[in-house]
Design an enzyme around this catalytic site. Structure first.
Site, PDB file in Angstrom:
ATOM      1  N   ASP A 278      -2.267  -2.118  10.842  1.00  0.00           N
ATOM      2  CA  ASP A 278      -2.519  -2.058   9.393  1.00  0.00           C
ATOM      3  C   ASP A 278      -3.158  -3.339   8.848  1.00  0.00           C
ATOM      4  OD1 ASP A 278      -1.573   0.471   8.952  1.00  0.00           O
ATOM      5  OD2 ASP A 278       0.416  -0.152   8.270  1.00  0.00           O
TER       6      ASP A 278
ATOM      7  N   LYS B 280       0.843  -1.217   0.000  1.00  0.00           N
ATOM      8  CA  LYS B 280       0.000   0.000   0.000  1.00  0.00           C
ATOM      9  C   LYS B 280       0.864   1.246   0.000  1.00  0.00           C
ATOM     10  CE  LYS B 280       0.870   1.436   4.386  1.00  0.00           C
ATOM     11  NZ  LYS B 280       1.668   2.601   4.673  1.00  0.00           N
TER      12      LYS B 280
ATOM     13  N   SER C 227       0.699  -7.074   5.173  1.00  0.00           N
ATOM     14  CA  SER C 227      -0.059  -7.656   4.068  1.00  0.00           C
ATOM     15  C   SER C 227       0.189  -9.165   3.982  1.00  0.00           C
ATOM     16  CB  SER C 227       0.343  -6.965   2.762  1.00  0.00           C
ATOM     17  OG  SER C 227      -0.559  -7.289   1.762  1.00  0.00           O
TER      18      SER C 227
END
Ligand code: ATP
Length: 295
Positions: free
Chosen positions: A138, A12, A106
């Site tokens: 996150d 991101k 992620s």
């Protein structure tokens, strides 16, 4: 039960990053516009005969035990659902490490999704996001992906209209900056600017790329750029080559530039490489959840 599954863990960038306060527990209150990009790590998860969790990765310096976020993500679900079977995880990393692109988060998000599928645990996306936040602020966003407003410590998410099509150049200078250092040295009470996140959201609604670009700011640059001046130089090279805007992502040191033409992004990338400002340079696009390639 499925034996093996391959997933993409996308990186991101932050189109806007504001810090609005510090909580008594030390965490910072943020307001950020997050955007998934098309650069991804490949995560292959499979069951194995030997018990426990085995991790292999293409980067020899990454931990392969409990210090790897993918280990912790797998452990979390395996403990809760008392899964005794062994798991092997193969991680092929392309997202730069310690770069402000949420690579580790992620990867962990992909493992939560993958373990849920492989063992048929039946958890919804929302239930996975709830568990993910205990491993990192996150991670819920990395499960959700796309364009989103992130508030609180980054875990309170609102889906936004997709970022308009554009070319994004990523350049990571060869330095490491810890997220902890950056937040620890941020002068929250006396920040010289704040991005106008509300207006940026209006511009997303109108699909006004120029309006979005003209408002992109990241308050963490006030800490990272003084200790890593290459960031400023990379931003300048991108602008000189025709970027609409160039900004640091997250706590850095990755810089991204938004371009309308691929040729201008390539020119900027060539100059940055030739001058030795960065070796990890990628040309990517905004990745949208409903678009190409599902997880
Ligand atoms: P963020 O944008 O969330 O701040 P980051 O890009 O700064 O993330 P990561 O690359 O996610 O940082 O993680 C960096 C640190 O986490 C390194 O110290 C690394 O050893 C450790 N780590 C643990 N698991 C992973 C993983 N799967 N991928 C990358 N780093 C990992």
């Amino acid at each position: 039960m499925r034996e093996e599954i391959s997933l993409r863990a996308y990186g991101k960038i932050n189109l806007g990053l504001d810090v609005t306060g510090k909580r008594p527990d030390g965490y910072h209150e943020v307001r950020m516009i997050m955007q998934t990009v098309s650069l991804y790590d490949s995560v292959r998860i499979g069951t194995r005969r030997a018990p426990g969790i085995g991790i292999r990765t293409n980067l020899p310096f990454l931990p392969t035990g409990p210090d790897n976020l993918v280990y912790r993500a797998a452990r979390l679900l395996m403990d809760e659902f008392q899964i005794e079977e062994g798991l092997s995880i193969h991680l092929y990393k392309k997202i730069p490490v310690s770069a402000g692109m949420a690579g580790g988060s992620s990867d962990a998000a992909a493992v939560l999704v993958g373990v849920n599928r492989i063992f048929g645990l039946g958890l919804s996306k929302r239930e996975l996001m709830k568990r993910g936040v205990s491993l990192g602020a996150d991670i819920p966003y990395c499960i959700m992906r796309g364009t989103a407003l992130a508030e609180g410590i980054g875990e309170r998410l609102t889906s936004l209209p997709p970022m308009p099509e554009c070319v994004i150049l990523l350049a990571k200078p060869p330095v490491s900056i810890s997220t902890k250092f950056v937040y620890g040295n941020l002068k929250v009470e006396s920040l010289p600017f704040h991005p106008d996140i509300d207006r940026m959201m209006d511009c997303l609604e109108k699909q006004d790329l120029d309006g979005i670009c003209s408002r992109m700011e990241n308050v963490l640059e006030t800490v990272t750029i003084p200790v890593c001046p290459q960031i400023q130089t990379i931003k300048e090279r991108m602008r000189e080559a025709g970027a609409e805007v160039a900004l640091m992502s997250g706590s850095g040191p990755t810089v991204f530039g938004i371009f309308k033409e691929r040729s201008a992004a390539d020119e900027a990338g060539d100059r940055i490489r030739t001058e030795g400002l960065a070796r990890q340079i990628y040309t990517v696009r905004p990745f949208q959840v409903d678009g190409r390639g599902r997880r």
